[in-house]
Design a protein around this motif. Structure first.
Motif, PDB file in Angstrom:
ATOM      1  N   SER A 373       1.095  -1.165  -0.099  1.00  0.00           N
ATOM      2  CA  SER A 373       0.010   0.822   0.068  1.00  0.00           C
ATOM      3  C   SER A 373       0.794   1.819  -0.549  1.00  0.00           C
ATOM      4  O   SER A 373       0.806   2.332  -0.598  1.00  0.00           O
ATOM      5  N   THR A 374       1.644   1.270   1.121  1.00  0.00           N
ATOM      6  CA  THR A 374       3.131   2.334   1.042  1.00  0.00           C
ATOM      7  C   THR A 374       3.048   2.567  -0.916  1.00  0.00           C
ATOM      8  O   THR A 374       3.719   3.975  -0.299  1.00  0.00           O
ATOM      9  N   LEU A 375       3.376   1.550  -1.396  1.00  0.00           N
ATOM     10  CA  LEU A 375       4.634   2.333  -2.734  1.00  0.00           C
ATOM     11  C   LEU A 375       3.890   2.290  -3.180  1.00  0.00           C
ATOM     12  O   LEU A 375       3.543   3.203  -4.476  1.00  0.00           O
ATOM     13  N   ALA A 376       2.467   1.491  -3.808  1.00  0.00           N
ATOM     14  CA  ALA A 376       1.776   2.129  -4.296  1.00  0.00           C
ATOM     15  C   ALA A 376       1.180   3.970  -4.199  1.00  0.00           C
ATOM     16  O   ALA A 376       0.930   4.809  -5.281  1.00  0.00           O
ATOM     17  N   VAL A 377       1.038   4.090  -3.085  1.00  0.00           N
ATOM     18  CA  VAL A 377       0.693   5.954  -2.590  1.00  0.00           C
ATOM     19  C   VAL A 377       2.500   6.131  -3.642  1.00  0.00           C
ATOM     20  O   VAL A 377       1.985   7.546  -4.229  1.00  0.00           O
ATOM     21  N   LEU A 439      13.529   7.767   2.548  1.00  0.00           N
ATOM     22  CA  LEU A 439      13.340   7.989   4.522  1.00  0.00           C
ATOM     23  C   LEU A 439      11.684   7.954   4.691  1.00  0.00           C
ATOM     24  O   LEU A 439      11.458   8.029   5.164  1.00  0.00           O
ATOM     25  N   ARG A 440      11.018   8.818   3.258  1.00  0.00           N
ATOM     26  CA  ARG A 440       9.416   9.125   3.716  1.00  0.00           C
ATOM     27  C   ARG A 440       9.095   8.066   3.342  1.00  0.00           C
ATOM     28  O   ARG A 440       8.046   8.276   4.166  1.00  0.00           O
ATOM     29  N   VAL A 441       9.219   6.947   2.596  1.00  0.00           N
ATOM     30  CA  VAL A 441       8.360   5.857   2.734  1.00  0.00           C
ATOM     31  C   VAL A 441       8.538   5.504   4.240  1.00  0.00           C
ATOM     32  O   VAL A 441       7.592   4.895   3.988  1.00  0.00           O
ATOM     33  N   LEU A 442      10.026   4.529   3.988  1.00  0.00           N
ATOM     34  CA  LEU A 442      10.030   4.612   5.327  1.00  0.00           C
ATOM     35  C   LEU A 442       9.482   4.759   6.648  1.00  0.00           C
ATOM     36  O   LEU A 442       8.352   4.069   7.191  1.00  0.00           O
TER      37      LEU A 442
END
Length: 453
Positions: A373-377, A439-442
């Motif tokens: 989900s995070t990668l999709a954003v 950094l923001r993704v993590l």
């Protein structure tokens, strides 16, 4: 969802890069390691933020640091551990464009040993704890950071030491670790491999014994010649193919986005009757990719060190070779050594020096779905795909706690940089923008996964 106040990502990225460069300038080459200065640097960050932390040493200077933010309203969920090793491999300085311990920023990248493997993840993880603490995010599970020693030499003085001697510090339900979350370009498609499996190790010594004698009188029982034949046989052979479901899914998935002829070749690699011939073709076109594909499809055994004789005119009675064996998850040490023995032939002694099994983790978890989900954003066109690395990480140690471990150290890479060439290679570097993206993704992954609903 907990409150999510706006963050100044320009200022946060600048702060993170300052810490990242400082860590790159600390030479933690293993051996000897000497991770203590890096652990002390991280301790000062956590101390300034009021974050609970402790440093433990497996032996003098071999330090690991563990920090924790505790859930304000625990829900019974196990902690999430963010792991990063502080040690790095050595360098050939004369083959680097910039000082490998200078943290030079040039050509849009930060250069230095550890830029990808893995002081980037160390910095991003530490900053994640800092940002969560500053934002007073209400958590429903503890978040742990472990900056560990000794991963590059087997993890015994780092993650294994923590698991065996300080279990209470790192006991967790999930672990995010290295070698995953980087951009893999295939044609027009972008993939993000997520490490869910890794090989085990079986480091062993092959010994040949023979009749000693004078160097002026060759004879067929020369131990050096016998060990040389064994090494040549390993170098010229491929061990039997064993394609796991993870590898099969990975190859079929990336083939969908690959241009012709890769789109046809990749699935055919799963056919043992065709794989060797196809790998030879790929080797001539893309040697680095061929090496990786070969290692995913089978156990491997690479001779790395030799020991024989003490005088040029004396045929020695003994010669030996050390071999780096990598074993697929689910296969036993005995099965692997039987494959090796069939290649090198009879009459040679095999002695195992170090061994641990490979590991594989399910993707049917809330954390894996949160990664997707995070990668999709952050990259709607990117495709996450589970995969297996041919090496090992600290994850095998945390698996002994019952933790589910994923390799997810996010970094967005352009086509000009290939991840596999960066770690352990000359001119290791990371794009500044790719680091900022990771950094923001993590941070957002950890925040959303651990925040109280």
């Amino acid at each position: 969802m907990s409150p999510n106040p706006p963050l100044d990502w320009t200022a946060i990225t600048a702060e993170a890069i300052e810490h990242f460069k400082a860590l790159l300038r600390i030479p933690t080459v293993n051996p000897p390691g000497n991770e203590r200065p890096a652990a002390d640097y991280l301790a000062r960050i956590f101390e300034a933020e009021g974050i609970e932390h402790t440093i433990v040493e497996s032996e003098p200077t071999r330090a690991s640091i563990v920090a924790r933010i505790r859930a304000k309203n625990p829900s019974g969920k196990g902690p999430l551990l963010l792991n990063g090793h502080l040690d790095v491999v050595g360098v050939d300085r004369e083959k680097w464009t910039h000082d490998p311990f200078g943290a030079v920023e040039a050509d849009g990248c930060i250069w230095g040993r550890g830029a990808i493997d893995m002081k980037n993840m160390v910095t991003m993880s530490a900053m994640t704890l800092v940002l969560l603490k500053r934002a007073r995010v209400a958590l429903d599970r503890d978040i742990i950071f472990a900056g560990v020693a000794d991963e590059e030499s087997g993890s015994n003085k780092g993650a294994v030491f923590l698991v065996e001697k300080h279990r209470e510090l790192v006991q967790s339900e999930y672990v995010l670790n290295e070698v995953g979350g980087h951009t893999l370009h295939m044609g027009a498609a972008r993939y993000y491999p997520i490490q869910v499996a890794e090989k085990g190790i079986c480091w062993f010594e092959i010994t040949a014994e023979g009749e000693p004698g004078h160097g002026s009188m060759p004879h067929p029982g020369n131990a050096v010649v016998r060990i040389a034949r064994a090494i040549a046989a390993l170098g010229d052979s491929r061990l039997p193919q064993h394609a796991s479901p993870v590898v099969e899914n990975f190859l079929r998935t990336i083939a969908k986005g690959a241009p012709f002829p890769q789109s046809k070749v990749l699935p055919l690699l799963l056919n043992p009757r065709l794989a060797s011939t196809l790998l030879e073709i790929v080797q001539r076109i893309e040697p680095d990719r061929a090496k990786g594909l070969n290692a995913m499809l089978r156990n491997t055994a690479s001779p790395t060190m030799l020991d024989a004789g003490h005088k040029v005119n004396v045929i020695p009675s003994r010669a030996s070779a050390h071999v780096d064996g990598r074993v697929l998850p689910g296969m036993t040490e005995r099965e692997f050594l039987d494959e090796v023995q069939r290649v090198i032939g009879p009459g040679l002694r095999i002695t195992v020096r170090e061994q641990h099994d490979g590991v594989e983790f399910t993707t049917d978890t809330p954390l894996y779905r949160a990664i997707e989900s995070t990668l999709a954003v952050h990259d709607p066109g990117g495709v996450p795909v589970p995969y297996m690395i041919p090496g090992f990480t600290d994850s095998f140690a945390y698996a002994r706690l019952g933790a589910i471990c994923y390799g997810f150290s996010p970094v967005r890479l352009g086509r000009e940089l290939e991840f596999t060439k960066m770690y352990h290679g000359h001119d290791e570097r990371i794009p500044v923008e790719g680091f900022a993206w990771g950094l923001r993704v993590l941070y957002e992954l950890v925040r959303d996964f651990c925040a109280r609903s």
